[in-house]
Design a protein around this motif. Structure first.
Motif, PDB file in Angstrom:
ATOM      1  N   LYS A 136      37.701  37.469  41.311  1.00 25.88           N
ATOM      2  CA  LYS A 136      39.150  37.666  41.264  1.00 25.88           C
ATOM      3  C   LYS A 136      39.759  36.631  40.337  1.00 25.88           C
ATOM      4  O   LYS A 136      39.226  35.541  40.170  1.00 25.88           O
TER       5      LYS A 136
ATOM      6  N   PHE B 167      40.720  41.948  39.341  1.00 28.05           N
ATOM      7  CA  PHE B 167      39.287  41.876  39.622  1.00 28.05           C
ATOM      8  C   PHE B 167      38.564  41.539  38.320  1.00 28.05           C
ATOM      9  O   PHE B 167      38.812  42.155  37.284  1.00 28.05           O
TER      10      PHE B 167
ATOM     11  N   PHE C  43      38.236  43.963  47.900  1.00 26.03           N
ATOM     12  CA  PHE C  43      37.236  42.970  47.534  1.00 26.03           C
ATOM     13  C   PHE C  43      36.129  42.894  48.581  1.00 26.03           C
ATOM     14  O   PHE C  43      34.940  42.923  48.266  1.00 26.03           O
TER      15      PHE C  43
END
Length: 506
Positions: free
Chosen positions: A467, A475, A455
């Motif tokens: 998220k 994701f 991320f």
């Protein structure tokens, strides 16, 4: 079955990664540092203003001292992003760094940051009338209500305007209970329908719960998740990409759907009274991680709920306004017509607004008392929302969702086949989830620290994503719906590189 990845595939940004080097026979294996270029960001002609306000240090200090503590928990990144300006699919931070926004303020910026046409509508209305209550008749509410219901099927023709999705769902709960005379409401596990005291009961995710009484009479049934759930296969969902689970179902018949419907029936037989008020369902779960159900699940569920005296409510807060590409509303992809639709987020491109649309029959039940909302139907909000509908049509936004979204899904599926830790790719249009796992056999969620690495690196290379999922393992890709195929290619290169870099570090 699926085999584990045998070694790291390297391709990445300008940081040091490690790769195995082949040495002469008998020599020990060593590791060498390799540098790879960052994927090239697509060009943008827009020039942001220079940032000349507070320092980042001062902004953080005020955030810590004067903003509620939750703001520090939701900065998302180890190194926070300080946003200064936005234009269409792009955001700039206070240092002038540009980001491709693939999260759209949590699926909220529908037609693009500061879209010129929407800006113009907002400024025009601000110069005429900022606010007056719905006690007085002003054209903006009526004009918008007529335009909105023209996009919904019969008998969904009555509009209640609110300030948020949580408020819209609160109102829908109240209306359902008054109309049916029943109390209990069903939602799916993993769902998110808001964070207010009432809507918190609809939400089925521990991260959004507090140890206080909330949402009495709300119950959750098993989510028909065909990837992570007990049953699933590779023919279940309405998506360009199917789950990797094997399936022996005959054409047109989904055994997984049958099992999940059995769970719903058992829940109704054991947990709630014989008559219920409503079923709430997102056409595709948003915060839950873009979870999709078997193709006939909602259709069969609606029939069962109505037999129990309940009404069916579609939460279109994230799936509405063309985001799924194939249809303007997510429920249309399930071949159902709900009794009530709630919406917010993209309804006004980020301006605080929400709505409930229902039937005249249900609305008449609600009219037995007085319901008043000071800001619902605010002239500026209605002018902006009206311009959003015009922009969606004029810019062919729904078509763009279908074309770019399908391309992005199919290309992400190639990365799923390439990496053992990408377990599932799913969604429709620009409502996409990429579920990360430790391996494809166990389907165990990728740990939070691993998710954070990927991320963070994706952000560092210039792309903002979200998220979600019950375990934070998915994701979420829900961009402003104006993104291009070139933008998609940039994200694909960045995400591929971020995953490769993580694999190389393992």
């Amino acid at each position: 079955m699926f085999s584990r990845m045998k070694g790291p595939r390297l391709f990445g940004k300008a940081v040091e990664c490690v790769a195995r080097v082949h040495l002469p026979s008998g020599a020990m294996c060593q590791k060498a540092a390799v540098k790879h270029p960052t994927p090239q960001m697509p060009p943008c002609d827009f020039k942001p203003d220079s940032y000349k306000v507070m320092s980042k240090e001062r902004l953080l200090e005020i955030r810590k001292q004067n903003c509620h503590p939750m703001t520090m928990k939701v900065t998302y990144y180890k190194q926070p992003v300080f946003i200064h300006q936005g234009h269409m699919q792009w955001l700039w931070d206070v240092d002038g760094k540009r980001y491709l926004d693939l999260f759209a303020g949590v699926a909220t910026v529908s037609v693009g940051h500061c879209h010129p046409r929407v800006n113009k509508a907002a400024v025009k209305q601000l110069e005429h009338l900022w606010h007056t209550t719905a006690i007085y008749i002003h054209p903006q509410i009526q004009e918008y209500a007529e335009k909105l219901v023209s996009l919904l099927p019969e008998p969904l023709k009555v509009v209640y305007l609110t300030n948020s999705g949580s408020e819209a769902n609160d109102l829908a709960m109240l209306m359902a209970r008054l109309h049916t005379g029943n109390y209990d409401i069903i939602t799916l596990r993993g769902s998110y329908h808001g964070g207010s005291p009432l809507s918190m009961g609809l939400t089925s995710n521990a991260a959004y719960k507090y140890p206080v009484a909330s949402g009495s009479g709300c119950h959750n049934t098993m989510c028909p998740d065909v990837f992570r759930g007990l049953w699933g296969g590779n023919q279940c969902r309405d998506s360009p990409v199917q789950a990797i689970r094997e399936c022996s179902c005959s054409p047109g018949h989904c055994q997984a759907n049958d099992r999940y419907i059995e769970q719903l029936k058992e829940m109704l037989a054991t947990t709630v009274p014989n008559r219920i008020a409503a079923f709430f369902g997102e056409p595709i779960q948003g915060v839950g991680g873009a979870v999709q159900y078997p193709k006939n699940y909602l259709k069969e569920t609606y029939k069962i709920v109505r037999e129990k005296g309940g009404i069916c409510i579609a939460d279109e807060v994230q799936t509405g306004f063309g985001r799924t590409g194939s249809h303007f509303w997510g429920f249309e992809g399930h071949d159902v017509i709900p009794d009530m639709v709630t919406m917010a987020k993209g309804i006004a491109n980020g301006f605080p607004m929400g709505a409930v649309v229902t039937t005249k029959e249900i609305a008449s039940s609600f009219a037995k008392g007085v319901h008043f909302n000071t800001f619902g139907g605010n002239p500026v909000a209605c002018a902006i929302a009206s311009s959003v509908l015009d922009t969606i049509a004029e810019d062919r936004i729904q078509e763009n969702c279908a074309v770019v979204g399908t391309y992005l899904l199919t290309e992400l599926a190639k990365l799923r086949d390439k990496y053992e830790i990408i377990g599932d790719v799913r969604g429709k249009g620009l409502m996409i989830g990429v579920e990360m796992v430790t391996d494809k056999v166990s389907r165990d969620p990728l740990p939070p620290e691993a998710m954070a690495e990927i991320f963070e690196e994706t952000k560092d290379m210039g792309v903002l994503i979200g998220k979600g999922g019950v375990y934070g393992q998915t994701f979420r890709i829900k961009p402003p719906m104006c993104i291009t195929k070139e933008d998609a290619d940039f994200f694909l290169a960045v995400f591929d590189q971020a995953v490769q870099n993580y694999m190389a570090r393992r």
